[in-house]
Every structure is written in C-alpha cells, then in structure tokens.
Motif scaffolding. Sequence first.
Motif, PDB file in Angstrom:
ATOM      1  N   GLY A  60       0.689  -1.163  -0.072  1.00 43.55           N
ATOM      2  CA  GLY A  60       0.062  -0.042  -0.225  1.00 43.55           C
ATOM      3  C   GLY A  60       0.999   1.125  -0.050  1.00 43.55           C
ATOM      4  O   GLY A  60       1.993   1.233  -0.338  1.00 43.55           O
ATOM      5  N   GLU A  61       0.439   2.271   0.411  1.00 39.69           N
ATOM      6  CA  GLU A  61       0.924   3.593   0.697  1.00 39.69           C
ATOM      7  C   GLU A  61       0.597   4.165   1.913  1.00 39.69           C
ATOM      8  O   GLU A  61      -0.539   4.048   2.359  1.00 39.69           O
ATOM      9  N   LEU A  62       1.471   5.384   2.318  1.00 34.36           N
ATOM     10  CA  LEU A  62       1.062   6.050   3.597  1.00 34.36           C
ATOM     11  C   LEU A  62       1.331   7.585   3.342  1.00 34.36           C
ATOM     12  O   LEU A  62       2.455   7.757   3.097  1.00 34.36           O
ATOM     13  N   LEU A  63       0.520   8.456   3.959  1.00 34.09           N
ATOM     14  CA  LEU A  63       0.949   9.893   3.818  1.00 34.09           C
ATOM     15  C   LEU A  63       1.173  10.282   5.220  1.00 34.09           C
ATOM     16  O   LEU A  63       0.303   9.938   6.067  1.00 34.09           O
ATOM     17  N   GLU A  85       5.396   4.706  -0.396  1.00 31.57           N
ATOM     18  CA  GLU A  85       5.003   3.537  -1.086  1.00 31.57           C
ATOM     19  C   GLU A  85       5.656   2.374  -0.570  1.00 31.57           C
ATOM     20  O   GLU A  85       6.485   2.211   0.470  1.00 31.57           O
ATOM     21  N   ALA A  86       4.985   1.162  -0.968  1.00 36.19           N
ATOM     22  CA  ALA A  86       5.422  -0.203  -0.713  1.00 36.19           C
ATOM     23  C   ALA A  86       6.801  -0.315  -0.460  1.00 36.19           C
ATOM     24  O   ALA A  86       7.808  -0.032  -1.540  1.00 36.19           O
ATOM     25  N   GLY A  87       7.399  -0.914   0.374  1.00 34.12           N
ATOM     26  CA  GLY A  87       8.859  -1.236   0.720  1.00 34.12           C
ATOM     27  C   GLY A  87       9.553   0.047   1.312  1.00 34.12           C
ATOM     28  O   GLY A  87      10.787  -0.214   1.698  1.00 34.12           O
ATOM     29  N   GLY A  88       8.745   1.206   1.379  1.00 30.36           N
ATOM     30  CA  GLY A  88       9.425   2.218   1.954  1.00 30.36           C
ATOM     31  C   GLY A  88       9.216   2.296   3.693  1.00 30.36           C
ATOM     32  O   GLY A  88       8.658   1.503   4.085  1.00 30.36           O
ATOM     33  N   VAL A  89       9.975   3.439   4.336  1.00 26.21           N
ATOM     34  CA  VAL A  89      10.011   3.459   5.692  1.00 26.21           C
ATOM     35  C   VAL A  89       9.801   4.891   6.144  1.00 26.21           C
ATOM     36  O   VAL A  89      10.292   5.671   5.444  1.00 26.21           O
TER      37      VAL A  89
END
Length: 289
Positions: free
Chosen positions: A77-80, A92-96
Amino acid sequence: MTQSAHRSVRYQHAAARDDIGDLVTRRPLPGATLDQLDPFLLLNHHGPQSYPPDNDGLPFGPHPHRGFETVTFILAGELLHADSDDHQSVIEAGGVQWMTAGSGLVHAEVSPESFRRAGGALEILQLWINLPARLKMVEPDYTGLQHDEIPLVELDDGRARLALVAGFLAGEIGPIRSLTDVFMSTLELKAGARISLPVSRERTVFLYVIDGEPSVGGTAVAPHQLIELENDGDEVLIEAERDARLLFGHAPALNEPVVAQGPFVMNSHEEIEQAIRDYRAGRFGGLDI
C-alpha cells in the motif's frame, strides 16, 4: 579468542488481535507476557488486508507525541505522513518513515487520496523506540524513505535479503543515522535460507515474525510472534524451510524509568503531566489535514 555462539530463544510472545475499526491490527508489544523490551516499546502490525475502491483509508488523523521515535514500515500500500514541523510525504510499498517526536509534535498517518479512491492491498508495521532522558526534548525530526533509497544486503548466496534502514552490515550503511545506535532492518528469506547475524551480547534484539515459520537459534518460531532472545551469544541464527519475512533490529538498553500515557513516553509522572499541559497550550504546533 572466544568462539561465537548463537543466541537462544527465551520466549515467543504472541501478537494479540486488537482491530481498530475495519483495520486488522495485531500487537505483540506491549502484551500479556511482555510490557516492553528496552528500548523497544510497542509494535502494531496492521493488515495484511485489501481495501475496496472509495474507502475511508487509515484512521490515524492528527495526534501528538513526545519522548520517543516511531518507525513505520509500509509493506504493502502507501502512507501519507504530515506533521506540525512542516514535513509531508507519501511513502509507497517497501519504504519506511522514521519520526523523532522528541520535544513534541502533532502528526497524522493517513491514506493518500489515490489509495482511498482506488483501494488495494495494505500491510504496515509501526514500532515505537524509546529515547533516553537526555534526548527526550530533542528537536523533532522526520525522514521518509522510498524502497529504492534503502540498501539491500544479499546473504546466503541471495537466498536472504536484508533491507538495511539503520546501522551497518556487510560494508553497507543504512540511510538513517539513529540517535541511540539502533540497528533496524526487514528480512526476506527464501526456502532453504540460513543466515547468522552479528549482535553483541550487550544489545537487546528485536525480532518479529511477519509471516512464515522459520527457526531462530534452532527453535521453531511461529508467525505473528515477537521472539525474545537470551543474551547468551553474539550471533542470531535464522533458518527457513519455507519463505518467511521478519523485522530485525537491535539496540542498547536504556535502563531508565518508563512512564507512558497514551502518546507520551517520559521518565516520570510529572513529565507526563507537563507534556499534556504543553500540548493543550498549543506548544506542539497544529496540523490541519
């Protein structure tokens, strides 16, 4: 010269189910069998699940923090992220996302408009890491990393991959420079992988099984378990007969009093009361999102 030894499993702490609205949530820490794993305070595992189109997204609107750090792993997914210190990013996916709340800020972690409109898969881990008394009131900070900004360390001839967020391993340096010497990573193991990761005996290991059924130090472990290890070795042995994913970190213990109330983690009740007063007085800033 002493011979290296693998750490043994002390206990497997099962994640309790504690959904937040329609958001699937599991929490191994704090839990019924473990209050904290100094300096690690909390882990929430959201998902995995699929959101339909035209959804309401994540429910984590503006709220305050003081006295610790949050590390958020976007597995799918993704996160703001937005905060009162004028940081904003969509990861986005794979991020931190690595946020130092320090002296205090207001932040929100919500789904961007694109995800609410289209829906899709979502899986997120959020870890809280304590700050020592000398850093409780440090200036707030935030770093958002996309997946291609995080170095991948291949182990066991490519049968294992470690995404190095903070710390040093095999000549690679993680992009986050931790204030408290935290090593942090995610691990993907393919069937047949066998790896041994160095950790000095003085450090606390944080090891959570996202999925799969690997073994740690020769002991079979289950998914959605926080694996507490003994300090009886200077390596962590992980083996996988089938594919598995883990959250792996370690850090020095702080050995300080921990007083937590909601979004504040300090060393005394008086400091908690001051944090509440400061927040109510608007000293954390504001956020409109």
